[in-house]
Design an enzyme around this catalytic site. Structure first.
Site, PDB file in Angstrom:
ATOM      1  N   ASP A 128      -6.561  -2.682   3.464  1.00 39.22           N
ATOM      2  CA  ASP A 128      -5.470  -3.559   3.029  1.00 39.22           C
ATOM      3  C   ASP A 128      -5.632  -4.982   3.546  1.00 39.22           C
ATOM      4  O   ASP A 128      -4.825  -5.852   3.207  1.00 39.22           O
ATOM      5  CB  ASP A 128      -4.118  -3.002   3.518  1.00 39.22           C
ATOM      6  N   ASP A 188      -4.736   1.866 -13.728  1.00 33.14           N
ATOM      7  CA  ASP A 188      -5.682   2.371 -12.736  1.00 33.14           C
ATOM      8  C   ASP A 188      -6.801   1.358 -12.516  1.00 33.14           C
ATOM      9  O   ASP A 188      -6.935   0.354 -13.229  1.00 33.14           O
ATOM     10  CB  ASP A 188      -6.246   3.734 -13.143  1.00 33.14           C
ATOM     11  N   ASP A 228       0.855  -1.173   0.000  1.00 35.11           N
ATOM     12  CA  ASP A 228       0.000   0.000   0.000  1.00 35.11           C
ATOM     13  C   ASP A 228       0.899   1.235   0.000  1.00 35.11           C
ATOM     14  O   ASP A 228       2.107   1.132   0.269  1.00 35.11           O
ATOM     15  CB  ASP A 228      -0.894  -0.033   1.245  1.00 35.11           C
ATOM     16  N   PHE A 273     -12.195  17.731  -9.317  1.00 36.17           N
ATOM     17  CA  PHE A 273     -11.130  16.901  -9.889  1.00 36.17           C
ATOM     18  C   PHE A 273     -11.668  15.499 -10.198  1.00 36.17           C
ATOM     19  O   PHE A 273     -12.516  14.972  -9.487  1.00 36.17           O
ATOM     20  CB  PHE A 273      -9.977  16.792  -8.891  1.00 36.17           C
ATOM     21  N   THR A 302      -2.512   1.213  -4.596  1.00 36.35           N
ATOM     22  CA  THR A 302      -2.999   2.352  -3.826  1.00 36.35           C
ATOM     23  C   THR A 302      -4.329   2.845  -4.362  1.00 36.35           C
ATOM     24  O   THR A 302      -4.657   2.645  -5.534  1.00 36.35           O
ATOM     25  CB  THR A 302      -1.962   3.500  -3.849  1.00 36.35           C
ATOM     26  N   ARG A 359       5.682  16.595  -5.743  1.00 35.84           N
ATOM     27  CA  ARG A 359       4.423  16.515  -6.497  1.00 35.84           C
ATOM     28  C   ARG A 359       4.108  17.921  -7.013  1.00 35.84           C
ATOM     29  O   ARG A 359       3.875  18.834  -6.227  1.00 35.84           O
ATOM     30  CB  ARG A 359       3.299  16.027  -5.576  1.00 35.84           C
ATOM     31  N   SER A 373     -10.006  11.604 -12.050  1.00 35.61           N
ATOM     32  CA  SER A 373      -8.785  10.975 -12.557  1.00 35.61           C
ATOM     33  C   SER A 373      -8.654  11.142 -14.063  1.00 35.61           C
ATOM     34  O   SER A 373      -7.551  11.111 -14.600  1.00 35.61           O
ATOM     35  CB  SER A 373      -8.777   9.485 -12.194  1.00 35.61           C
ATOM     36  N   THR A 392      -9.336   0.662 -15.453  1.00 34.95           N
ATOM     37  CA  THR A 392      -8.751  -0.201 -16.479  1.00 34.95           C
ATOM     38  C   THR A 392      -8.618  -1.630 -15.973  1.00 34.95           C
ATOM     39  O   THR A 392      -8.895  -2.592 -16.692  1.00 34.95           O
ATOM     40  CB  THR A 392      -7.373   0.343 -16.901  1.00 34.95           C
TER      41      THR A 392
END
EC number: 7.6.2.1
Length: 1357
Positions: free
Chosen positions: A1008, A946, A476, A702, A890, A810, A704, A949
């Site tokens: 997880d 991702d 993770d 936002f 993640t 980032r 993806s 997909t």
């Protein structure tokens, strides 16, 4: 209704302030949801038949089951209808709720995480225990012993110990599962407030319902129940948010247990339901139809609608609160249960039918057991035939033998005689060894985290050796690799870069700013350039008051119990503040100054182009987000609730720089702005502080796919402005084209180029788009930071972004655009229509957003550090050098995951990224990628996929197979935006495809757990997200960096120890019991034992157990520092080099040789001493010969295992070896004294007094010494020759560990490659050179690197 039914109802009725309208004269009757009767009415036939409130008889239950089964069969046969893909919930007090698919009530809200029930525990455990071939073998032997006359060793000598050992193992599993049941009971018995609806029978209120809130257990919640959840409480089921006490129906939930993210998520009730359902009476009389999707695992999407009064309103994930989340910063909400129990998304993502884990080495042990069993059967059959031929030839003359057994009896008698070649105590002794191993793990001070007072903890001992054989690691990100702390670090504005380091440094004003002040007073022109604060300057010059980190540091707003994304202060210095990071990677031309310097520039040069650009950029940071400010009631400090850690870091940085968001509503954002430069950060100057309010017109969120978010504001001067931030690659293609200023020229399928590059936007220095008045007196204030032109600005900003990204930060690029009123009005109408769409709403919103997000002007760029845990890059580098492939799984966005991949050294600068996207032909793309990797054209490939997909890939078996082939070839794989079930799917798919490789999953959150349980080895991080993952794991550690010690040290040692223990155990049994078989040549194959029965039975427990136990507990083939300095040495477990069939047959060959020697040598020497003459008392007594052979075996086995095969000689080794030999002689002394005298008919074994008689003769000791020497001398010689001519890399490093120079080199490697060392590709190269240099003196040795390269393709035995 019987009175007993009422007495059984112990639920508590809660009457709150809203109940004051209840009239005591009103009579109530039971309505839906099992409501309480204040006055018992006559029993109504309808009510009696209501299955929601009355217990039906057995006949009705059977008919319901038949109806449900028939309904499901009909669905399977006909394929169902369109409604079968939906869940329809009729909200009406009069009607019962029925699942239209099954025709029965919805399932309850009870959950279970236990592996077993009362009914299936025994069959499942019996299957698990007898999956061990050794247990099946002993069960077979026990069955043979039960047949009268077949067993020479008794009927119950196998079944009793086997039953005891299996019962102990099953009791251990049962105890663990009882704990899980207790945890489930605690979860299911939590209290919540459920609305009981009561029909009002008062004539004045006919048809109306009133209600009360009642405490109920979570397990009693049903679909359709109205739930009241208060602040800080867990959401008990998947709820449809109907009303929130927050502003405009907003509430916040913490989703750490679902997706691992500790930032709060904003949810909002529909305006119509929020306004209508504001109290319990409104809920009681609410009638509507809720249509939802069927229960599924998708955490990020939801489709549904609610129909009331003929009006249909769409429902999205914004109106759904999931079980496993916590309500934060909202006093209370009302929700309606739509999914319960095992149908909630949390449980749909959990692993069902959790498998019982077994060590990978067990497969090989099973094969070995089968081989030995085959050998035993073959040996028994061989001796049975020999016995038959001997009987035919010599039986008539052997009058002293009475043989009446048939061949079957002889065969199975020999099987029982030789069955102890496989020790029945193998698994029990192994468990004892593994308990010692986990003691060492739990008490390893190197894996103790002092800050959190958390040691490593092993929660199972079953799979210790798997820790030394890991080939694939699934990790993770949030909370596992990172500390979940985002820190704002650098910005680029106006072509200049600045470092934001308030949390670690003390700021001083340098010479430039002193001169800048004088310039403003004397109106003189100077040419200065900002220089790094570390430069020398004249200390005699005047300086402004010092700004310390104590004044400017982040204040922790969580101390009052408020949950927020405030990043705590860190104890370690970020690598970004190293001297080399303060200059650009391009030759050090770009110097990074403090953001406090930037505030000084804004203050002193507010009317220059740069000053206005910088102020506008800080305003954009403070405005372009969705964070909500809150005020700590005790400290009056402002903290923020953010949808992502990035947004929190940005808005917090704006606050630290004096642009404070003080309030946010659905329509406005209020700012408090410090206009006094750095001085205003120390003590607020009210005369220079301004307050501004900005009207929010639209928020384009936002996604993806969009990779950006925008907010449209009406500024205080009434202009309309769009602020946009996102990935630089996305924002760049939407910037204004230099050649077509002012016109729409954005084409999302086209990049603007001129001669091969993306052109920057034009710059018009005559007009500022920031200040409408454009007040600039060039004569009053010299412009020391001119923005030359837009091409220069573009180039500088891109260079800065590249520098930021190379440092692992980032990056986000900001842009803006001013809109005229007419354009905005047209667009807003389209956007409103798209937001109300019932079908493809998200796609339509994204399409409309494209119409407005174009022709943008560059504002600036930011860089955020996602704070990694200490030592993560170094640990990942070591894991990869050890041949372990790392996959990062993640729930974060793709860009976030890729950035972290760079930061943690998962993605190198020379890595070739392979982005797998659902757009296009995925099969063809992945095939081309596989070919490119195979041909060597793609160096260091890293695949990125991702969740959306991956969802398409998993539906196509061929695509999944290709994806796994590609992932296995890649150096690393990053799976982003994946759900917990997808994490588990990836782990399970790789585990099943590579069934001879060990997989490991590591995580820290409840999301997880599924993948942790799917992997061969599950590691839990005891981090910020609680202990859910740690409690469900096999091992838990406090920090990711401790994984190196856990795998390279304890894992490797455990694998070596278990391997040598198993080999040693089979060796000692084969060596000892094979002498029994060889002795049959001297007995006419009668099955006579060479050893006395009690002495025989004590071999495994008293006279050979300590050496194998010691080697299994304390063996260390290499030292700790060597293993950490050279991770390549870990490959011994991955390639199964310590325990494989080759090693097994090598040990068994030694056992056969030793058995022949220890039997033949005493016989030959005895004949040499005494000839073949008959002594006075006859031939040598059987016990005397057996005593010599037994003594030789004890010496041979002890010396071989404890000294020839064990590298780590300690005081424990010497002590246990001495005790084994001493114990043997002490036993013989006492036994020969205590043994009864021979009976009248004589005794086969004349034990009494034999040892005292034989032990006084020198021939006995000479025979033992010669026998041991003949047996072990060849082993010792072969070991020396092999080490000198064909050494393994373990042999090489064992020799080097005795070299003082080598130990110094290890210290140098540790200092240059330890925690805190610089991360980069050069480190790997230097380490490889160093590793190769250590092996240069051994040209005949196969290099470790080649072993690693071949390790993953090696066919493991």
């Amino acid at each position: 209704m019987s009175s007993s039914s009422n007495n059984n109802n112990e639920n508590t009725i809660i009457i709150d302030d809203d109940d004051e309208d209840a009239n005591t004269n009103t009579t109530f009757t039971r309505a839906r949801r099992g409501t309480v009767e204040f006055k018992l009415p006559p029993i109504d036939e309808k009510q009696t038949s209501n299955p929601r409130h009355h217990h039906s008889g057995s006949l009705s239950r059977k008919s319901g089951s038949i109806h449900r089964a028939a309904r499901r069969l009909s669905v399977l046969m006909t394929g169902g209808s369109d409604n079968d893909n939906q869940r329809i919930i009729e909200l009406s007090p009069e009607d019962k709720l029925i699942d239209h698919i099954t025709g029965d009530s919805f399932i309850g809200n009870s959950i279970t995480t236990a592996r077993y029930t009362f009914w299936n525990f025994l069959p499942k455990q019996l299957a698990a225990q007898f999956s061990k071939v050794a247990n099946l073998y002993f069960l077979f032997v026990a069955g043979l012993q039960m047949v009268p006359g077949w067993s020479p060793t008794g009927q119950f000598t196998t079944i009793i110990p086997l039953s005891v050992f299996i019962s102990i193992a099953m009791a251990h599993e049962g105890f663990d599962d009882i704990r899980r049941h207790r945890q489930d009971s605690v979860e299911n018995s939590k209290d919540c407030l459920v609305l009981r609806i009561i029909k009002n029978n008062d004539s004045n209120s006919a048809g109306q319902y009133v209600s009360v809130w009642e405490k109920k257990k979570w397990k009693d919640i049903k679909v359709g129940d109205y739930i009241r959840v208060q602040a800080q409480e867990w959401i008990p089921a998947d709820l449809l948010l109907l009303h929130s006490k927050g502003e405009e129906g907003i509430c916040y939930v913490e989703t750490a247990a679902l997706d691992g993210e500790t930032n709060l998520k904003q949810k909002q009730a529909l305006k119509s339901t929020n306004d209508l359902l504001h109290n319990k009476e409104a809920l009681a009389n609410f009638r509507a139809t809720v249509t939802t999707e069927k229960p599924n695992q998708d955490l990020y999407n939801f489709d549904g609608s609610i129909t009331s009064n003929g009006k249909i309103l769409p429902l999205t994930t914004n109106q759904v609160l999931l079980r496993g989340t916590i309500l934060r910063n909202t006093s209370e909400i009302y929700g309606m249960a739509i999914f319960t129990g095992e149908e909630t998304k949390l449980r749909m993502n959990a692993s069902k039918n959790i498998r019982t884990k077994a060590p990978s080495i067990q497969r090989l042990i099973n094969r070995v057991v089968i081989i030995i069993f085959g050998f035993v059967v073959s040996l028994a059959a061989f001796f049975t035939l020999l016995a038959h031929f001997w009987e035919k030839r010599y039986g008539k003359n052997a009058w002293y033998l009475s043989r009446k057994h048939d061949m079957a009896t002889a065969l199975f008698g020999f099987v029982v005689l030789f069955n102890t070649m496989i020790p029945i105590s193998l698994y029990v002794t192994m468990e004892i060894i593994k308990l010692a191993q986990i003691y060492f793990i739990n008490n390893d001070i190197q894996m103790y985290h002092e800050a959190s007072d958390t040691p490593a903890e092993a929660r199972t001992s079953t799979i210790n050796e798997d820790l030394g054989q890991v080939s694939y690691l699934f990790s993770d990100k949030t909370g596992t690799l990172t500390e979940n702390i985002m820190l704002f670090r650098k910005i680029s504005v106006g072509g200049r870069a600045f470092l934001h380091d308030m949390d670690i440094r003390r700021i001083e004003e340098d010479e430039f700013f002193e001169k800048l002040k004088k310039t403003q007073q004397k109106k003189m022109r100077y040419r200065f350039s900002l220089r790094h604060r570390g430069s020398h300057h004249d200390d005699s010059q005047d300086a402004t008051p010092e700004i310390s980190s104590d004044n400017l540091g982040r204040r922790d707003s969580t101390r009052s119990g408020n949950f927020s994304m405030i990043a705590p202060m860190t104890n370690t210095k970020s690598p970004l503040y190293a001297s080399n990071s303060l200059s650009s990677s391009k030759g050090g031309k770009h110097k990074f100054h403090s953001t406090l310097d930037l505030l000084t520039i804004i203050q002193r040069q507010s009317h220059t182009s740069f000053g206005q650009s910088a102020r506008w950029f800080l305003l954009a940071i403070a405005l372009c987000h969705t964070c909500v400010p809150e005020i700590d009631q005790e400290t009056d400090d402002i903290f923020y609730q953010a949808a992502s850690p990035d947004e929190f870091a940005l808005v917090t940085a704006a606050k630290e720089l004096g642009y404070v968001v003080t309030d946010r509503t659905m329509g406005t954002v209020s700012l408090r702005i410090n206009n006094d430069g750095p001085d205003g950060l120390i003590e607020e100057n009210h005369s220079t502080t301004s307050f501004e309010s900005y009207e929010i017109l639209n928020v384009i969120e936002f996604s993806s796919k969009r990779k950006r978010m925008s907010v449209i504001y009406r500024l205080p001067d009434k202009r309309i402005c769009l602020l946009c931030k996102g990935a630089d690659s996305i924002i760049l293609e939407r910037l204004k084209s230099p050649k077509k200023s002012g016109k729409s020229n954005y084409d999302k399928n086209k990049q603007y180029s001129d001669g091969g590059g993306v052109l920057p936007p034009t710059f018009d220095s005559k007009r500022s788009s920031i200040d409408s008045e454009n007040v600039l007196d060039s004569g009053s204030t010299p412009d020391y930071f001119p923005i030359k032109n837009e091409t220069w600005l573009y180039s500088q900003t891109m260079n800065h972004i590249e520098d930021f990204a190379n440092e692992g930060l980032r990056t986000l690029l900001y842009a803006h655009r001013f809109l005229d009123g007419e354009e905005y009005a047209i667009w807003n109408k389209k956007y409103t229509e798209a937001s109300m769409a019932m079908v493809d709403r998200q796609a339509k919103l994204e399409e409309v957003a494209d119409y407005i997000e174009y022709n943008l002007e560059m504002t600036g760029a930011t860089a955020i550090e996602d704070k990694l845990q200490d030592g993560v890059p170094q640990t990942i580098d070591k894991l990869r050098m050890a041949g372990i492939r790392v996959w990062m799984l993640t729930g974060d966005k793709r860009e976030t995951a890729i950035n972290i991949g760079h930061s943690c050294s998962l993605i190198k600068n020379n890595s070739a990224p392979i982005i797998i996207d659902s757009e296009g032909d995925m099969q063809s793309f992945m095939n081309r990628s596989i070919k490119a990797i195979s041909n060597g054209r793609a160096q260091n490939p890293v695949a990125v996929v991702d969740g959306a997909t991956l969802m398409l890939i998993e539906k196509d078996a061929k695509l999944m197979e290709t994806f796994l082939e590609l992932g296995i070839l890649c150096d690393a794989v990053i799976c982003c935006r994946v759900s917990p079930s997808q994490k588990a799917l990836v782990v399970r798919s790789v585990r099943e495809k590579l069934n001879h490789h060990v997989t490991l999953a590591i995580g820290d959150g409840a999301n997880d757990i599924a993948m942790i349980q799917e992997a061969h080895v599950g590691i839990g991080i005891t981090g910020r997200e609680g202990l859910q993952a740690a409690r469900s794991s096999d091992y838990s550690i406090a920090q990711f960096r401790f994984l190196a010690d856990l795998l390279f040290i304890h894992g490797r040692w455990s694998y070596i120890r278990v391997s040598k223990f198993v080999l040693g155990t089979f060796y000692k049994c084969m060596c000892f019991y094979l002498t029994q078989g060889l002795y049959q040549f001297f007995t006419g194959f009668t099955g006579t034992s060479l050893y006395e029965q009690w002495t025989l039975s004590f071999y495994n427990t008293l006279f050979s157990s300590l050496p194998v136990i010691v080697i299994g507990m304390f063996e260390k083939d290499l030292k700790r520092k060597t293993l950490l300095a050279f991770p390549e040495l870990y490959s011994i477990g991955q390639t199964c080099s310590a325990f494989n069939l080759k090693q097994f047959f090598s040990w068994m060959g030694a056992a056969v040789y030793h058995a022949i020697v220890v039997l033949a040598a005493p016989f030959l020497l005895h004949s040499y001493y005494y000839g073949f003459e008959t002594r006075r008392d006859g031939s040598p007594q059987l016990y005397e010969l057996g005593l010599q052979v037994y003594t030789a075996i004890v010496f041979v086995v002890t010396i071989k295992i404890a000294y020839l095969e064990c590298h780590n000689w300690t005081i424990i080794t010497h002590l246990t070896s001495f005790l084994t030999m001493l114990g043997w002689f002490l036993y013989q002394t006492l036994y020969s004294i205590m043994y009864p005298s021979s009976t009248k008919g004589g005794n086969t074994y004349d034990v009494r007094g034999t040892f005292q008689h034989v032990g006084t003769r020198p021939e006995f000791w000479v025979t033992v010494i010669i026998t041991v020497a003949i047996a072990l001398l060849p082993n010792y010689i072969v070991k020396i020759i092999k080490t000198m001519t064909l050494p393994t890399y373990v042999d090489i490093y064992q020799a080097k560990e005795r070299d003082p120079d080598f130990r110094k080199k290890i210290i140098q490697l540790e200092s240059g490659y330890g925690v805190g060392a610089d991360v980069g590709g050069d480190d790997d190269i230097d380490h490889d050179k160093e590793f190769s240099k250590f092996n240069e003196d051994e040209p005949q040795t196969t290099s470790t690197t080649s072993l690693l390269n071949n390790g993953n393709s090696t066919d493991r035995e």
